[in-house]
Motif scaffolding. Structure first.
Motif, PDB file in Angstrom:
ATOM      1  N   UNK A   1       0.847  -1.193   0.000  1.00 24.53           N
ATOM      2  CA  UNK A   1       0.000   0.000   0.000  1.00 24.53           C
ATOM      3  C   UNK A   1       0.884   1.245   0.000  1.00 24.53           C
ATOM      4  N   UNK A   2       0.492   2.227  -0.814  1.00 20.50           N
ATOM      5  CA  UNK A   2       1.232   3.493  -0.847  1.00 20.50           C
ATOM      6  C   UNK A   2       0.689   4.398   0.254  1.00 20.50           C
ATOM      7  N   UNK A   3       1.535   4.741   1.206  1.00 17.05           N
ATOM      8  CA  UNK A   3       1.154   5.644   2.287  1.00 17.05           C
ATOM      9  C   UNK A   3       1.503   7.072   1.877  1.00 17.05           C
ATOM     10  N   UNK A   4       0.534   7.961   2.013  1.00 12.94           N
ATOM     11  CA  UNK A   4       0.747   9.373   1.689  1.00 12.94           C
ATOM     12  C   UNK A   4       0.845  10.178   2.977  1.00 12.94           C
ATOM     13  N   UNK A   5       1.935  10.924   3.135  1.00 12.28           N
ATOM     14  CA  UNK A   5       2.147  11.739   4.319  1.00 12.28           C
ATOM     15  C   UNK A   5       2.086  13.209   3.935  1.00 12.28           C
ATOM     16  N   UNK A   6       1.128  13.916   4.501  1.00 11.88           N
ATOM     17  CA  UNK A   6       0.964  15.334   4.191  1.00 11.88           C
ATOM     18  C   UNK A   6       1.602  16.193   5.287  1.00 11.88           C
ATOM     19  N   UNK A   7       2.189  17.292   4.847  1.00 12.79           N
ATOM     20  CA  UNK A   7       2.760  18.249   5.795  1.00 12.79           C
ATOM     21  C   UNK A   7       2.586  19.667   5.268  1.00 12.79           C
ATOM     22  N   UNK A  24       3.960  13.474   0.471  1.00 13.78           N
ATOM     23  CA  UNK A  24       5.049  12.548   0.153  1.00 13.78           C
ATOM     24  C   UNK A  24       4.536  11.118   0.161  1.00 13.78           C
ATOM     25  N   UNK A  25       4.844  10.396  -0.899  1.00 11.10           N
ATOM     26  CA  UNK A  25       4.420   8.996  -1.022  1.00 11.10           C
ATOM     27  C   UNK A  25       5.513   8.061  -0.531  1.00 11.10           C
ATOM     28  N   UNK A  26       5.101   6.946   0.050  1.00 10.23           N
ATOM     29  CA  UNK A  26       6.057   5.986   0.605  1.00 10.23           C
ATOM     30  C   UNK A  26       6.799   5.205  -0.472  1.00 10.23           C
ATOM     31  N   UNK A  27       6.263   5.227  -1.682  1.00 13.29           N
ATOM     32  CA  UNK A  27       6.923   4.596  -2.819  1.00 13.29           C
ATOM     33  C   UNK A  27       6.447   5.290  -4.077  1.00 13.29           C
ATOM     34  N   UNK A  72       4.948  15.580  -4.017  1.00 14.82           N
ATOM     35  CA  UNK A  72       3.936  16.337  -4.730  1.00 14.82           C
ATOM     36  C   UNK A  72       3.550  17.560  -3.908  1.00 14.82           C
ATOM     37  N   UNK A  73       3.161  18.620  -4.604  1.00 13.42           N
ATOM     38  CA  UNK A  73       2.854  19.883  -3.950  1.00 13.42           C
ATOM     39  C   UNK A  73       1.595  20.492  -4.538  1.00 13.42           C
ATOM     40  N   UNK A  74       0.767  21.030  -3.645  1.00 14.74           N
ATOM     41  CA  UNK A  74      -0.352  21.873  -4.051  1.00 14.74           C
ATOM     42  C   UNK A  74      -0.020  23.287  -3.602  1.00 14.74           C
ATOM     43  N   UNK A  75      -0.077  24.226  -4.526  1.00 15.52           N
ATOM     44  CA  UNK A  75       0.189  25.622  -4.224  1.00 15.52           C
ATOM     45  C   UNK A  75      -1.073  26.445  -4.449  1.00 15.52           C
ATOM     46  N   UNK A  76      -1.388  27.276  -3.467  1.00 16.82           N
ATOM     47  CA  UNK A  76      -2.456  28.263  -3.621  1.00 16.82           C
ATOM     48  C   UNK A  76      -1.752  29.611  -3.651  1.00 16.82           C
ATOM     49  N   UNK A  77      -1.766  30.278  -4.787  1.00 16.06           N
ATOM     50  CA  UNK A  77      -0.883  31.434  -4.981  1.00 16.06           C
ATOM     51  C   UNK A  77      -1.249  32.611  -4.079  1.00 16.06           C
ATOM     52  N   UNK A  78      -2.537  32.880  -3.943  1.00 14.58           N
ATOM     53  CA  UNK A  78      -3.015  33.983  -3.083  1.00 14.58           C
ATOM     54  C   UNK A  78      -4.293  33.519  -2.421  1.00 14.58           C
ATOM     55  N   UNK A 100      -3.898  11.002   1.777  1.00 12.67           N
ATOM     56  CA  UNK A 100      -3.092  11.549   2.854  1.00 12.67           C
ATOM     57  C   UNK A 100      -3.979  11.922   4.035  1.00 12.67           C
ATOM     58  N   UNK A 101      -3.349  12.246   5.151  1.00 13.04           N
ATOM     59  CA  UNK A 101      -4.078  12.559   6.370  1.00 13.04           C
ATOM     60  C   UNK A 101      -4.674  13.959   6.404  1.00 13.04           C
TER      61      UNK A 101
END
Lengths: 108, 114
Positions: A1-7, A24-27, A72-78, A100-101
């Motif tokens: 299982x691919x574990x997704x860790x959000x920060x 970040x994915x575990x694999x 992977x990244x999500x950006x909200x510009x403003x 992710x959590x």
């Protein structure tokens, strides 16, 4: 299982500021099959981005996704007032599908 | 525009089977190439994928649910269903039906309690 860790778990920012959310994915098996959702209290999640960087229909261009491999990244510009919510990343490239959590973006 | 709507009992007793139905409107469940998913979310927690079927007929389940899940389709009613057996309090959650990633039902709360 691919574990997704959000920060981070919580991001405290003011309207107009830039938000950078990490996943970040575990694999590396998710490939380009990574999506981001926004969820507000009492509502179903709303798809923002899929395929790493493709905005869903009707999503403003202040939301952008990027990344490759395991990062992977999500950006909200403003940040707009309506952007304060919980955000989830999701991989649908390898079963079982996983999420992710979550990162809570709150008003500073 | 396609819409999904969950329905079913809001309260299920421990050890019994949770049964939910998702009605799809605005499009045929048997046309196109879509994944129809069940996803759940315990109160205050994150999202968990339960399983899905592909409109071509293949089903897949999350192994973390230990074989308790069955997803079935009724094309005549344009519905798909979830059955989760031997439920416990940890199965209490809002359950969503979802087409691919962009079309979500409003969710239905199922509480497991005697």
């Amino acid at each position: 299982e691919i574990v997704l860790t959000q920060s981070p778990g919580t991001l405290s920012l003011s309207p107009g500021e830039r938000a950078t959310l990490s996943c970040r994915a575990s694999q590396s098996g998710s490939g380009t099959y990574v999506a981001w959702f926004q969820q507000k209290p009492g509502q179903a999640p709303r798809l923002l981005v899929q395929g790493v960087s493709n905005r869903a229909t009707g999503i403003p261009d202040r939301f952008s996704g990027s990344g490759s491999g395991t990062d992977f990244i999500l950006t909200i510009s403003r940040l707009e007032p309506e952007d304060f919510a919980v955000y989830y990343c999701h991989q649908y490239g390898r079963a079982p599908l996983t999420f992710g959590g979550g990162t809570r973006v709150e008003i500073k | 525009q396609v819409q999904l709507q969950e329905s079913g009992p809001g309260l299920v007793k421990p050890s019994q089977t949770l049964s939910l139905t998702c009605t799809v409107s605005g499009g045929s469940i048997s046309s196109g190439s879509y994944f129809y998913n069940w996803i759940r979310q315990p109160a205050g927690k994150g999202l968990e994928w339960i399983g899905r079927f592909y409109s071509g007929g293949h089903t897949m389940y999350n192994p973390s649910l230990d074989g308790r899940v069955t997803i079935s389709v009724d094309t005549s009613k344009n519905q798909f269903s979830l059955k989760l057996s031997s439920v416990t309090a940890t199965d209490t959650a809002v359950y969503y039906c979802v087409r691919d990633r962009d079309c979500w039902g409003q969710g239905t709360l199922v509480t497991v309690s005697s």
